[in-house]
Scaffold this active site. Structure first.
Site, mmCIF file in Angstrom:
data_model
loop_
_atom_site.group_PDB
_atom_site.id
_atom_site.type_symbol
_atom_site.label_atom_id
_atom_site.label_comp_id
_atom_site.label_asym_id
_atom_site.label_seq_id
_atom_site.Cartn_x
_atom_site.Cartn_y
_atom_site.Cartn_z
ATOM 1 N N SER A 1 -9.695 1.299 2.860
ATOM 2 C CA SER A 1 -8.862 2.152 2.056
ATOM 3 C C SER A 1 -7.758 1.406 1.298
ATOM 4 C CB SER A 1 -8.208 3.212 2.950
ATOM 5 O OG SER A 1 -7.343 2.608 3.892
ATOM 6 N N LYS B 1 0.869 -1.179 0.000
ATOM 7 C CA LYS B 1 0.000 0.000 0.000
ATOM 8 C C LYS B 1 0.907 1.231 0.000
ATOM 9 C CE LYS B 1 -3.849 1.831 2.851
ATOM 10 N NZ LYS B 1 -4.682 1.569 4.042
ATOM 11 N N SER C 1 -9.856 -1.246 6.975
ATOM 12 C CA SER C 1 -9.263 -1.061 5.644
ATOM 13 C C SER C 1 -8.494 -2.246 5.088
ATOM 14 C CB SER C 1 -8.343 0.159 5.648
ATOM 15 O OG SER C 1 -9.128 1.313 5.559
#
Ligand code: GLN
Length: 484
Positions: free
Chosen positions: A150, A75, A174
């Site tokens: 997310s 990420k 997330s």
């Protein structure tokens, strides 16, 4: 079968026995990713092919160990030395960190190869990856739908076979929510189990680093690498890390499973409930003891989270002032205008909304009524779990109220978007570990089942997940044949 289709465990096996080379694997993975990512758009930054191939060839000259020569994704919230780290925000779109996050160093020590940095909601605020300042990511099961957020890029890339595993962060869901929407495994470890050093902070008392993978076994393999004490992170806990792969056996006779009635109430799609209930039947028929329980303060978790998380975010994001990192507005002749214009131009709408909510909740006069109250509610939520776990080994629920929704469907309505995390947020508020594993399909879209454990008992969660996975074989289903 193409090499990119292998699980991490299979890649390790084939590299170890020299059936394949790292160069062959990297070539297959890179080509597949280049092609697939045109539609999925999981990567913000894809590493240069020549560099990847050079690393892979170097790995081939040495004996295999760990995850040597295996590509993976991060990420874009993890600092990577020399590799752009944006947090999907314009304010950091030219930021190249001078150091690696601890977890990145741990994966580097094993000579894993970073394929690239994955898309996310800006500063990890969101549930759909539509809040990225750059572009939305598409769900590989249906390209018109969101991958969740997310950490949507991290989930979509694994689901599309672009990488065997990735890392994400989970502040309120997330990791688990996008894992559920994309039909992959997603583990949020106990708060303190994995170092957060070098991970751009959102809400420091809730953030935790975790894993996306194709299988539960792969998740255990990655946890063995990233978990453990880090003196650089004062919230990382100094207790022994077990070998997580040793928990993977299918015997769950006598396992005590609690099913919170509050997690099956209004707003949960019928197809989601049905698939999770089928999974619970499997556990019962395998000798586990399944009982309904109550977590009475569940309904207060989301409102309390939306005070605590923005409050901490407003403090953490104060550092982005145009002086130390990333973007700066250079057109102003005094420092206050420079600060305010840099922040006004650099942050997106959702980030600004959170900063305003957070500073309001922390301001004198409102602190007691909002922030302090939310902390008291947090304690009640924690106590609900502690009481339940006196007689249980794990708690099982759906991960999300629905399957993946359409891109654009919820973006104009923040409150509806926030409700996606209603079943995952309580776990962060209590600092507990939780996993989402695929448990079936509803109208052709993946349904996630959440398994919550006691603090630092990721082993029992993995065991519970593994037993189901062995029985269902669901993890070997691949999405959208035209895409991947
Ligand atoms: N969707 C939640 C939020 O927007 C959780 C985000 C997260 O876990 N990083 O705050």
């Amino acid at each position: 079968m193409e090499l990119w289709e292998l699980t991490l465990q299979q890649m390790i096996g084939q590299l170890n026995s020299r059936c394949i080379s790292s160069a062959e694997l990297a070539e297959s993975v890179y080509e597949h990713t280049e092609k697939t990512d045109k539609a999925v758009k999981a990567f913000i930054t894809l590493a240069d092919k020549d560099k990847i191939m050079e690393q892979a060839r170097l790995c081939d000259t040495e004996a295999f160990r760990g995850i040597k020569g295996i590509p993976y994704g991060l990420k874009d919230i993890f600092c990577t030395r020399g590799l752009k780290t944006t947090c999907a925000s314009h304010i950091l779109d030219n930021f190249i960190p001078p150091y690696n996050a601890t977890v990145v160093n741990k994966l580097n020590e094993q000579q894993g190869i970073i394929l690239g940095k994955l898309n996310m909601d800006e500063f990890a605020m969101g549930s759909s990856t539509e809040q990225s300042a750059f572009f939305p990511t598409h769900n590989p099961w249906d390209l018109e739908r969101v991958p969740g957020g997310s950490s949507g890029g991290s989930a979509a890339a694994v689901a599309a076979g672009e990488i065997p595993f990735s890392l994400g962060t989970d502040t309120g869901g997330s990791i688990r929510q996008p894992a559920a929407y994309c039909g992959v495994v997603g583990l949020k470890p106990t708060y303190g189990r994995v170092s957060r050093w070098g991970v751009i902070a959102f809400a420091s008392s809730l953030d935790q680093v975790g894993v996306f993978s194709k299988t539960v076994t792969d998740c255990a393999i990655v946890m063995n690498i990233i978990a453990g004490h880090d003196p650089l992170d004062s919230t990382s806990v100094n207790i022994e890390r077990p070998d997580y792969t040793r928990f993977l056996n299918a015997d769950i006779k006598g396992l005590r499973i609690g099913v919170p009635k509050e997690y099956f109430q209004q707003g949960i799609q019928a197809g989601v409930k049905e698939e999770v209930k089928k999974a619970l039947k499997f556990y019962e028929s395998s000798g586990a003891l399944v009982e309904e329980i109550s977590l009475p303060h569940t309904e207060y978790a989301l409102p309390a989270y939306y005070l605590v998380a923005p409050a901490e975010a407003s403090a953490n994001l104060a550092r982005f002032d145009g002086v130390r990192y990333g973007w700066r507005n250079t057109g102003k002749d005094n420092i206050l205008d420079m600060y305010s214009h840099t922040r006004a131009e650099g942050f997106g709408d959702e980030v600004k909304r959170r900063i305003m909510l957070g500073t309001y909740a922390l301001s004198s006069g409102y602190y007691d009524a909002y922030y302090l109250k939310a902390l008291k509610v947090r304690t009640l939520i924690y106590q609900d779990f502690m009481k339940a776990f006196e007689n249980l080994d794990v708690i099982i629920s759906p991960t999300t109220p629905s399957t993946a929704f359409k891109i654009g469907e919820q973006i104009g309505d923040p409150l509806t978007l926030y409700l996606n995390d209603i079943l995952t947020v309580p776990v962060n508020m209590a600092g507990l570990p939780g996993i989402s594993i695929p448990c079936g399909l509803s109208d052709g879209l993946p349904v996630g089942m959440q398994i919550i454990g006691k603090a630092f008992d990721e082993g029992t969660i993995l065991k519970t997940a593994y037993a189901f996975e062995q029985n269902s074989g669901f993890h070997i289903k691949l999405p959208h044949p035209e895409v991947i």
